[in-house]
Scaffold this motif. Structure first.
Motif, PDB file in Angstrom:
ATOM      1  N   ASP A  12       0.816  -1.223   0.000  1.00  7.20           N
ATOM      2  CA  ASP A  12       0.000   0.000   0.000  1.00  7.20           C
ATOM      3  C   ASP A  12       0.841   1.261   0.000  1.00  7.20           C
ATOM      4  O   ASP A  12       0.466   2.279  -0.569  1.00  7.20           O
ATOM      5  CB  ASP A  12      -0.890   0.043   1.259  1.00  7.20           C
ATOM      6  CG  ASP A  12      -2.067  -0.885   1.142  1.00  7.20           C
ATOM      7  OD1 ASP A  12      -2.281  -1.398   0.026  1.00  7.20           O
ATOM      8  OD2 ASP A  12      -2.753  -1.096   2.147  1.00  7.20           O
ATOM      9  N   LYS A  59       0.649   3.063   6.766  1.00  8.63           N
ATOM     10  CA  LYS A  59      -0.674   2.761   6.193  1.00  8.63           C
ATOM     11  C   LYS A  59      -1.733   3.710   6.745  1.00  8.63           C
ATOM     12  O   LYS A  59      -2.678   4.052   6.056  1.00  8.63           O
ATOM     13  CB  LYS A  59      -1.052   1.315   6.472  1.00  8.63           C
ATOM     14  CG  LYS A  59      -0.338   0.388   5.526  1.00  8.63           C
ATOM     15  CD  LYS A  59      -0.864  -0.998   5.574  1.00  8.63           C
ATOM     16  CE  LYS A  59      -0.105  -1.831   4.566  1.00  8.63           C
ATOM     17  NZ  LYS A  59      -0.168  -3.243   4.845  1.00  8.63           N
ATOM     18  N   TYR A 115      -1.969   6.675   4.641  1.00  6.92           N
ATOM     19  CA  TYR A 115      -2.732   6.354   3.432  1.00  6.92           C
ATOM     20  C   TYR A 115      -4.232   6.308   3.750  1.00  6.92           C
ATOM     21  O   TYR A 115      -5.060   6.882   3.046  1.00  6.92           O
ATOM     22  CB  TYR A 115      -2.225   5.011   2.897  1.00  6.92           C
ATOM     23  CG  TYR A 115      -3.022   4.425   1.771  1.00  6.92           C
ATOM     24  CD1 TYR A 115      -3.068   5.049   0.529  1.00  6.92           C
ATOM     25  CD2 TYR A 115      -3.711   3.230   1.945  1.00  6.92           C
ATOM     26  CE1 TYR A 115      -3.801   4.495  -0.504  1.00  6.92           C
ATOM     27  CE2 TYR A 115      -4.433   2.671   0.905  1.00  6.92           C
ATOM     28  CZ  TYR A 115      -4.488   3.308  -0.307  1.00  6.92           C
ATOM     29  OH  TYR A 115      -5.212   2.752  -1.329  1.00  6.92           O
ATOM     30  N   TRP A 116      -4.570   5.632   4.867  1.00  3.81           N
ATOM     31  CA  TRP A 116      -5.989   5.492   5.211  1.00  3.81           C
ATOM     32  C   TRP A 116      -6.604   6.850   5.534  1.00  3.81           C
ATOM     33  O   TRP A 116      -7.756   7.097   5.196  1.00  3.81           O
ATOM     34  CB  TRP A 116      -6.158   4.545   6.417  1.00  3.81           C
ATOM     35  CG  TRP A 116      -5.859   3.113   6.081  1.00  3.81           C
ATOM     36  CD1 TRP A 116      -6.043   2.497   4.872  1.00  3.81           C
ATOM     37  CD2 TRP A 116      -5.335   2.113   6.952  1.00  3.81           C
ATOM     38  NE1 TRP A 116      -5.662   1.192   4.936  1.00  3.81           N
ATOM     39  CE2 TRP A 116      -5.229   0.910   6.201  1.00  3.81           C
ATOM     40  CE3 TRP A 116      -4.947   2.098   8.290  1.00  3.81           C
ATOM     41  CZ2 TRP A 116      -4.747  -0.271   6.745  1.00  3.81           C
ATOM     42  CZ3 TRP A 116      -4.476   0.907   8.834  1.00  3.81           C
ATOM     43  CH2 TRP A 116      -4.381  -0.252   8.070  1.00  3.81           C
TER      44      TRP A 116
END
Ligand code: SF4
Length: 499
Positions: A34, A436, A439-440
């Motif tokens: 990701d 991550k 990103y989230w």
């Protein structure tokens, strides 16, 4: 053999990677990272934003068909188009090496070339904010290929960096000779039978699609780069002394290392103890900083564990998480101060302060310096009076600092995740990570999908719990190692504590 700028860029980051990209077996490539995906998306967004300001043309050709790309690009160059995006020019370098230049932009400049009274100079659009050496070498590569092809010296080239209004001019007199030296070395390395040696560097390798393969290889070789503290320069010096395995290093007298460049008494001792710790699969106390251990006092019934989630691109600290541990009543409560939009950061900051002031004696444990620095930064940003912030900062205890100054563990990294997992702690979402979460959170801002926020909250709570677990282990370990160490509140029964 075709050599392009991407391979040259990767070679500067890791000599092994482009060799694997060309000669490696694709089935060993790991997919679905990701973080790599997010970086690619950010880069595309940045490029689109730069290109939206320009009237450019784009040559049409089948993907990666560089000969067709060259032909279509030359047609646009002959027409004298001002900006060409995704053009490609190829030139022969040696009888079996062809160079492919594929800059983000070709920019028309006044001057003489085979096309007439103009020529083209390259520009690359990069996500970074600084003109790193590797970027400048790549632009010098494009300038070199264009000089060869246009039969006219290219004397300008630019990097278009994030957050900068103007292009950064690359000094070609300086960078072309350096690029040529790197290119020769690179081509030579590609012609060897064996891939260049592995060196696992956590940050760099985590962004590489060969990571699983290299890591498995490094493990099977007991490669020294898996030991925390073994940097490439230190590794080179250890190799010269024929210290090639953790066992060799553990058997080395630190005095042999302490005068080498990049070493001193502490570094040498720590590395040797680290190797021993890894071989024995056992934590070991370092022989220095004993006073510091003695000064660490934990006798409080209420303890706070603090962890922040940030979005660096937005310069935003969007989640301030605090785990309150009540030692007397054996309870825990997690407080999650979450900015659902960037404008909420100040409110979240105030909520954090209100909570920690409810427990004015409680130590505030955190892992690494980021939380301490961020609290200082937020207090300046929101003009919080010093009298509200200084007493809070005085209660901060960086568990990471205490740990690395005093012990070595049989781990490959002193990141919270590696240490807590070694202690048996597991995150409820094993896929989650700080990167991550970045990103989230981005995705939450774009889509409004609340499950993403819930996933981030869960991860942050687990980070706080993991910090608690590491701190409790550390204190207990200190106690076992020293009979003089103060007794901790969590080890004392409530009755003993009251006494
Ligand atoms: S995983 Fe690391 S050592 Fe292996 S190719 Fe990638 S960057 Fe190089």
């Amino acid at each position: 053999m075709l050599i392009n700028a991407e391979l040259l860029l990767q070679y500067q980051r890791c000599k092994r990677r482009p060799f694997l990209d060309i000669h490696g077996e694709r089935r060993w490539v790991n997919t679905g990272n990701d973080l790599i995906y997010k970086l690619q998306q950010d880069k595309i967004t940045h490029q689109k934003s730069v290109l939206s300001e320009l009237a450019y043309e784009q040559p049409q050709y089948p993907r990666k068909d560089w000969y067709s790309a060259h032909k279509a690009t030359v047609e646009l160059m002959q027409k004298g188009v001002e900006y060409i995006h995704k053009g490609a020019i190829i030139t022969d370098y040696t009888s079996n090496v062809t160079l492919v230049s594929h800059p983000h932009l070709l920019i028309k400049q006044p001057g003489q070339s085979q096309f007439g009274d103009w020529y083209y100079a390259p520009a690359n659009i990069e996500l970074g904010k600084r003109p790193k050496q590797e970027y400048q070498v790549v632009v010098a590569f494009h300038a070199h290929v264009l000089t060869q092809y246009q039969q006219s010296e290219v004397d300008s080239a630019w990097l278009i960096l994030r957050g900068k209004d103007k292009g950064y001019p690359v000094d070609l007199d300086k960078w072309i000779p350096q690029m040529e030296a790197i290119l020769v070395e690179f081509i030579n390395s590609l012609q060897q039978d064996e891939a260049p040696e592995i060196f696992i560097s956590r940050q760099r390798c985590s962004l590489c699609h060969w990571h699983n393969d290299c890591y498995a290889n490094a493990k099977s070789q007991e490669h020294l780069s898996l030991l925390p503290g073994v940097t490439p320069p230190r590794y080179a010096q250890l190799q010269e002394l024929n210290i090639t395995t953790p066992q060799n290093l553990a058997d080395t007298n630190p005095e042999l290392l302490e005068n080498l460049i990049g070493f001193d008494y502490q570094v040498a001792t720590k590395l040797v103890v680290q190797a021993e710790s890894t071989i024995k699969s056992h934590p070991l106390l370092l022989p220095f900083n004993y006073d510091r251990i003695q000064s660490l006092e934990f006798n409080h019934f209420i303890e706070l564990y603090f962890d922040i989630e940030a979005q660096p691109d937005l310069n935003l600290n969007y989640l301030l998480g605090v785990l309150l541990v009540d030692k007397r009543n054996h309870t825990e409560q997690f407080y999650c101060f979450l900015a659902e939009s960037p404008e909420d950061e100040e409110a979240v900051w105030q909520q954090f302060l209100d909570l920690v002031w409810q427990y004015p004696q409680a130590p505030i444990y955190h892992f690494c310096v980021y939380e301490f620095d961020t609290v200082k930064r937020l207090s300046k940003l929101y003009n919080t009076p010093r009298k509200y912030v200084s007493p809070v900062l005085n209660r901060f205890v960086d568990i990471y600092e205490y740990l690395i100054q005093n012990v070595t563990l049989p781990v490959e990294s002193y990141a919270l995740k590696a240490i807590a997992r070694w202690l048996g702690f597991e995150w409820r979402n094993p896929e989650a990570s700080g990167a991550k979460c970045i990103y989230w959170y981005d995705e939450w801002l774009k889509t409004g999908d609340r499950t993403l926020l819930e996933t981030i909250q869960l991860y942050n709570e687990d980070d706080c719990k993991a910090t608690c677990r590491v701190k409790e282990w550390l204190f207990q370990f200190f106690q076992e190692q020293s009979p003089y160490y103060p007794v901790s509140s969590q080890i004392l029964s409530p009755k003993q504590s009251q006494a």
